[in-house]
Design an enzyme around this catalytic site. Structure first.
Site, PDB file in Angstrom:
ATOM      1  N   GLU A 463      30.247  43.598  34.945  1.00 50.24           N
ATOM      2  CA  GLU A 463      30.032  43.100  36.304  1.00 50.24           C
ATOM      3  C   GLU A 463      28.554  43.032  36.687  1.00 50.24           C
ATOM      4  OE1 GLU A 463      32.371  45.183  35.365  1.00 50.24           O
ATOM      5  OE2 GLU A 463      34.180  44.053  35.816  1.00 50.24           O
ATOM      6  N   HIS A 533      43.873  48.768  41.737  1.00 54.15           N
ATOM      7  CA  HIS A 533      44.097  47.349  42.044  1.00 54.15           C
ATOM      8  C   HIS A 533      44.444  47.171  43.509  1.00 54.15           C
ATOM      9  CE1 HIS A 533      44.635  47.613  37.678  1.00 54.15           C
ATOM     10  NE2 HIS A 533      44.166  46.377  37.652  1.00 54.15           N
TER      11      HIS A 533
END
Ligand SMILES: Cc1ncc(C[n+]2csc(CCOP(=O)(O)OP(=O)(O)O)c2C)c(N)n1
Ligand SMILES: [Mg+2]
Length: 733
Positions: A463, A533
């Site tokens: 990322e 999540h």
């Protein structure tokens, strides 16, 4: 632009030819001594408390002068680090400009008094603003090189548009440009070092990486940071690189190494890695004393490798200059540094009133009516390729985000889209037979097929790599629209977002900016999404000045706000609630290719008179459910305000509603404590106290992460029942 060392550089290429003349050797020495003189003058000023920080390049001068003279300022691109004084002098930064930064003058051209000395920036020379963070700049260099390559292949992208950020973003590029970046040997321990090498190697990018190895990272010796003590050995298997390991105290050897490195890059063969063994003539900074952790014998041995000492000996040995000539030259350079300091000490200081300047673009205001479309008419079939819904039927949020990306990429060739799994298929030969991936949520579906692999591609699973490279694209005037696959995994990019992306404009006093869009699926209510999540955490990002934060609750808003995010000139975190992607709530017809919504404009999604309920994202439909029940069961009329953008947010809309109802609830999915509602509630209490009939209430999730078992998930996240209870309680207060 005048080159700083016209007597040394070849006028055509800006580079030195091999086999230096005595005059050129003297010029190398002059630059090295000038660098040391500026350092020494700063040290004096720091001791006199006339400047506030000092870190020197002493001991690194030979390596840096060699690097600078192999490249072309204003043509190539530079992402240096804090030791690179000699490099910057050789590129053309003046001692006076350096001193202006040291005193923090208003006229400091690199930062207007905002950054410490040696935090370089010079637009004309293509020195891009750097931070104090070690190693972040390497990924910027990689993105910058990618942008240069892209622009050379797509020169049509240079065209300007008066209607968006392109009006303020000029492009410059050359097919054979190189990008230089440097770091210390200790900083090679950072993951971003390896992330940068990965992409430079894989994409054969023209980046010259320079490791300035002085054997220490503050007090930590090289063998602690680097297994085996030699970074060259560890990186040797990266494909496509030119490698050189040099005596970083010998400017001629360094120059030769850099010339070969630059030639490799210009020829398009790949990146280069020049590892120079230099030394630290002084301690790490003026806040450090290396006597605390280095033996006397070691310090004395190192001192013999001081590049200035060695060059002086060579000049005498080879009869290039006499001792008297050397002394005269050193005195003159010392005088030059002293004169620069005098000038800087007289310079005007920055005005306190100017502090907010350049946090955001002053050219293009995303809250302005320029981003407000006329009333939209359903515009027929949308261009997107996502699975659900074509034609005029109401489309999901996923469809209309996908459609916006299609439209904007067609309109603006400066847009590139990348991230994890966002391509249809990296192996293009498969495209004829496969459906394509297009993102784990399919939001980028079909974009690669439509616009090609140059513009839509998969990133490595990293990322910081995604955001760091985007900054490099952004400073070149491109528009990267990147995806972070899940908000839960944005954290490796946090350093880049917080210390680099959001700060680029402010810290360079408006010289540079990186108006990147980061699309990020966020949030819970997934039944089984669990800890990793389901995360929220938007207030962590609204706490970053310089970053716009958008959080739509329905398909139409998502389409119009994403368009504004892409067309504006600020970096934007665009949060997309996963649960809302394909909900039946909030579907809408395709609004056409120019539909935009300005930032900072809340929407009253349900008018009411008794209570104001301020919310956003997935709580909007839940708040509406609660408001309907409050109306039906209790006769309470709740006004529901969807903020739509969290930074900026619509204070006017909040104040107008609160003045009408005198009772407020702030509801969000993120945890209660230190959440987004805390700031809104505090401001209401502060500025609207007189208008309130009851304390401001908050509804939010429990102060913990979301658990897997649905019973726990339901209890942790705020449900419509909790909102209804707050409404009823507050009405009765
Ligand atoms: C990400 C980050 N962590 C820690 C620091 C604090 N820090 C500043 S310089 C430095 C040592 C750097 O050593 P090296 O990379 O070898 O460069 P040198 O200063 O020796 O040239 C450290 C730990 C920082 N600036 N950035
Ligand atoms: Mg070091």
């Amino acid at each position: 632009m005048e080159l700083a060392v016209p007597s040394v550089r070849e006028p055509e290429t800006g580079a030195l030819s091999g086999g230096l003349s005595p005059q050129q050797i003297v010029e190398l020495y002059r630059l090295m001594v000038l660098s040391r003189s500026v350092d020494d003058r700063e040290i004096l000023l720091k001791r006199q408390q006339k400047i506030f920080f000092q870190i020197s390049g002493a001991g690194h001068e030979a390596l840096q002068v060699g690097a600078a003279l192999a490249m072309r300022p204003g043509y190539d691109w530079f992402f240096p680090y804090y030791r690179d004084r000699a490099l910057c002098l050789a590129l053309g930064v003046t001692p006076a400009e350096m001193m202006l930064q040291a005193v923090g003058a208003a006229t400091d051209p690199a930062s207007g008094g905002r950054q410490m000395p040696t935090h370089w920036s010079d637009r004309a020379l293509h020195i891009v603003s750097t931070s104090s963070s070690t190693t972040t700049q390497l990924l910027h260099a990689v993105g910058c090189a990618e942008a240069g390559r892209y622009l050379s292949r797509h020169p049509e992208a240079a065209a300007k548009s008066p209607d968006d950020y392109r009006a303020f973003r000029d492009l410059e590029f050359h097919g054979d440009e190189v990008v230089f970046t440097s770091l210390g040997e200790g900083s090679t321990s950072q993951g971003e070092f390896w992330e940068a090498l990965n992409t430079a190697s894989n994409s054969k990018l023209p980046v010259v990486f320079c490791v300035e190895d002085n054997g220490y990272a503050i007090s930590v010796p090289v063998e602690v940071n680097t297994p085996g003590g030699n970074i060259s050995k560890l990186v040797a298997n990266f494909p496509n690189f030119y490698f050189a390991e040099v005596d970083g105290t010998d400017p001629e050897a360094c120059l030769v190494a850099f010339q070969a490195a630059v030639a490799h890059c210009r020829a398009g063969l790949g990146p280069a890695f020049v590892h120079g063994h230099c030394m630290r003539a002084y301690s790490h900074s003026l806040s450090d004393d290396d006597k605390w952790y280095r033996s006397q014998a070691e310090r004395e041995a190192d001192a013999l490798r001081d590049p200035l000492v060695k060059m002086r000996a060579r000049l005498l040995r080879e009869g290039i200059l006499t001792a008297i000539e050397i002394e005269a030259m050193e005195h003159a350079l010392d005088d030059e540094a002293a004169a620069a300091a005098e000038l800087a000490l007289e310079a005007p200081l920055p005005l306190v009133a100017g502090i907010p300047k350049h946090i955001y673009s002053a050219d293009l205001d995303p809250t302005s009516s320029a981003f407000a479309s006329e009333q939209v008419e359903p515009a027929g079939s949308h261009p997107g390729k996502s699975a659900t819904g074509k034609g005029i039927a109401p489309h999901t949020m996923a469809d209309l985000i996908n459609a916006c990306l299609f439209d904007e990429m067609g309109r603006d060739p400066r847009i590139v889209v990348y991230g994890e799994d966002v391509a249809d298929a990296s192996r293009e030969e498969a495209l004829d037979e496969v459906k394509g991936k297009g993102g784990v949520f399919k939001l980028t579906s079909g974009l690669q097929r439509e616009y090609g692999s140059d513009r839509v591609f998969n990133s490595p699973l990293a990322e910081a790599n995604i955001v760091g490279r985007a900054i490099g694209y952004g400073v070149r005037g491109m528009k990267p629209v990147v995806e972070i696959q899940f908000f839960d995994y944005i954290w490796p990019a946090m350093h880049q977002i917080h210390n680099e992306l959001a700060l680029m404009r402010w810290r360079s006093h408006g010289e540079w900016a990186a108006p990147v869009v980061m699309r990020v699926p966020i949030g819970g209510y997934l039944t089984g999404g669990s800890i990793y999540h389901s995360q929220s955490g938007e207030s962590i990002f609204t706490h970053i000045p310089g970053l716009r934060v958008v959080f739509p609750s329905n398909a139409l808003d998502a389409n119009g706000l994403l368009r504004t995010a892409i067309r504006c000139d600020d970096p934007v975190l665009f949060l997309e609630h996963k649960r809302l992607y394909r909900e039946s709530y909030g579907r809408a017809p395709y609004p056409g290719p120019d539909f935009a919504i300005p930032f900072g404009k809340a929407k009253i999604v349900r008018p009411g008179t008794h209570i104001t309920l301020i919310t956003y994202g997935a709580i909007v439909p839940r708040a509406l459910q609660a408001a309907e029940r409050a109306h039906r069961e209790n006769g309470i009329e709740v006004e529901v305000l969807d903020l739509r953008t969290l930074n900026p947010y619509d204070w006017e809309a909040i104040a107008t509603s609160v003045r009408k109802t005198s009772r407020v609830i702030v509801a969000h999915e993120d945890m209660l404590s230190w959440g987004y509602g805390a700031e809104i509630a505090a401001r209401i209490a502060d500025e609207l106290f007189e208008d309130l009939d009851a304390p401001v209430r908050r509804v939010a999730s429990m102060d913990t992460f979301v658990a897997y078992q649905p019973i726990l998930e339901d209890a942790i996240l705020p449900q419509p029942e909790a909102i209804l209870k707050a409404i009823v309680d507050l009405r009765a207060y």
